[in-house]
Design a protein around this motif. Structure first.
Motif, short mmCIF file in Angstrom:
data_model
loop_
_atom_site.label_atom_id
_atom_site.label_comp_id
_atom_site.label_asym_id
_atom_site.label_seq_id
_atom_site.Cartn_x
_atom_site.Cartn_y
_atom_site.Cartn_z
N ARG A 94 -4.96 136.71 88.32
CA ARG A 94 -5.26 138.15 88.29
C ARG A 94 -6.15 138.61 89.43
O ARG A 94 -6.44 139.79 89.53
CB ARG A 94 -5.94 138.51 86.96
N LEU A 113 -1.25 147.60 96.53
CA LEU A 113 -2.01 147.69 95.28
C LEU A 113 -1.12 148.11 94.12
O LEU A 113 -1.28 147.65 92.99
CB LEU A 113 -3.17 148.67 95.45
N GLY A 117 -0.64 146.03 90.74
CA GLY A 117 -0.90 146.65 89.44
C GLY A 117 0.28 146.56 88.50
O GLY A 117 0.11 146.44 87.27
N MET A 124 -5.28 143.37 86.50
CA MET A 124 -5.36 142.81 87.84
C MET A 124 -6.66 143.28 88.49
O MET A 124 -7.07 144.44 88.32
CB MET A 124 -4.17 143.26 88.69
N TYR A 125 -7.30 142.38 89.25
CA TYR A 125 -8.58 142.69 89.88
C TYR A 125 -8.48 142.50 91.39
O TYR A 125 -7.81 141.58 91.86
CB TYR A 125 -9.69 141.81 89.31
N PHE A 126 -9.16 143.38 92.11
CA PHE A 126 -9.15 143.29 93.57
C PHE A 126 -10.59 143.25 94.07
O PHE A 126 -11.43 144.04 93.64
CB PHE A 126 -8.42 144.48 94.18
N TYR A 171 -7.64 151.99 93.57
CA TYR A 171 -7.41 150.86 92.67
C TYR A 171 -6.96 151.34 91.29
O TYR A 171 -5.93 150.92 90.77
CB TYR A 171 -8.69 150.03 92.48
N VAL A 176 -5.17 148.72 88.94
CA VAL A 176 -6.00 147.61 89.41
C VAL A 176 -7.47 147.95 89.16
O VAL A 176 -7.87 149.11 89.29
CB VAL A 176 -5.76 147.35 90.91
#
Length: 334
Positions: A94, A113, A117, A124-126, A171, A176
């Motif tokens: 993720r 992105l 997503g 999901m992480y950025f 995001y 995200v």
């Protein structure tokens, strides 16, 4: 926008999914992408779970008996009925990231992105570097800026969330969530501000990316206040329930010479003031670190000892709130 697998290799999202599946089979509860210890391992107070994290990472090695002699190898036959579900496969792929935060709201950044997503919306992480850097937001290789902090002629703080809001808004609009990296050092705070921005080109390595943004602050109280104001603003903008789902960590790979030009003690102080700022704004926030390169060696050992039982530089209390321990697994995936 380049995507890194934290080994320095640029890979496609499809390759990330393959890598994380391998990590799941190999490690069970530990995310090999950022080395995030499972949130399941926490103390009730969520203040000193580092010991629990160490149990996970080191497998109770201090109490382990000598390993028995392994049995001779023998053939194993495995049959899989793909039509019969037995439970949920919890994804650990993720976490994604990039050096350049400003590409997020450009055309290709938005597209990427959006694709991330769609893999698992809102899970999901950025993670991006340079979210607190001084500058006008013009993107460049291994660089970014938001100009969140400047000072007036009298040295009073001026906060401007315009660019960092644009990044996080992008995001969230695409499913995200931020893995919010607290860094790097604003020019007005740096103990060695000039030169402040580095130049980098592909093929030149990472040894020449150090500059004024990588130094300790002149005033740790101002540093802690900046973090407090940032998290407070995020809670006001996105809501408490939303920001509680984010991760907050300080800096990037402080055990190497490229990103941190200070001692481990100075980093622990930087970390303590930042985490105190996060917790003051949102006591239920998820905080951790130190996102070292590789296992972290003695730097990691000293950091873990400090957050577990050292005197907190910001609060004077024992230890530092730690909800997860993070590292960057290094290697050469094909």
């Amino acid at each position: 926008m380049p995507i890194e697998n934290y080994s320095g290799k640029k890979v496609k999202p499809e390759a990330f999914r393959t890598l994380r599946l391998t990590g799941l089979l190999a490690t069970g509860r530990c995310d090999t992408t950022l080395g995030v210890v499972s949130p399941l391992v926490r103390s009730p107070a969520m203040k000193f779970p580092v010991s629990a994290a160490l149990v996970l990472l080191f497998g109770l090695s201090a109490f382990a008996q000598p390993a028995p002699t392994p049995a001779a190898p023998f053939p194993v036959s495995i049959q899989v009925d793909a039509a019969k579900p037995v439970g949920e496969l919890k994804p650990i792929w993720r976490f994604f990231g990039a050096d350049e935060p400003n590409y997020a709201y450009m055309k290709d950044g938005k597209k990427l992105l959006g694709e991330l997503g769609e893999l698992r919306p809102d899970e999901m992480y950025f993670r991006a570097h340079n979210l607190l850097n001084t500058g006008d937001g013009t993107p460049a290789y291994k660089w970014g800026s938001t100009n969140v902090y400047t000072e007036d002629a009298a040295g009073r703080p001026i906060y401007d969330w315009t660019i960092v809001d644009r990044i996080f808004d992008t995001y969230r609009a695409r499913g995200v969530r931020p893995y919010a990296q607290i860094g790097f050092m604003p020019e007005a705070m740096s103990t060695q501000p000039k030169p402040y921005q580095h130049e980098w080109r592909p093929g030149t390595g990472t040894g020449n990316i150090g500059a004024g943004w990588g130094y300790p602050p002149k005033d740790y109280a101002k540093w802690g206040e900046l973090v407090y104001q940032w998290v407070k603003h995020c809670v006001e903008r996105y809501g408490r329930a939303e920001v509680e789902k984010w991760y907050w960590e300080v800096w990037n790979e402080p055990n190497g010479a490229s990103y941190w030009h200070g001692t481990v003690e100075e980093f622990c102080k930087l970390h303590d003031y930042a985490i105190a700022g996060v917790k003051r704004a949102l006591p239920t926030a998820r905080v951790g670190g130190p996102d070292v390169a590789g296992a972290g060696g003695k730097f990691m050992e000293d950091f873990l000892a400090h957050v577990a039982r050292g005197t907190n530089y910001a609060t004077g209390e024992k230890g530092t709130p730690t909800d997860f321990v993070a590292f960057h697994a290094k290697g050469s995936p094909s």
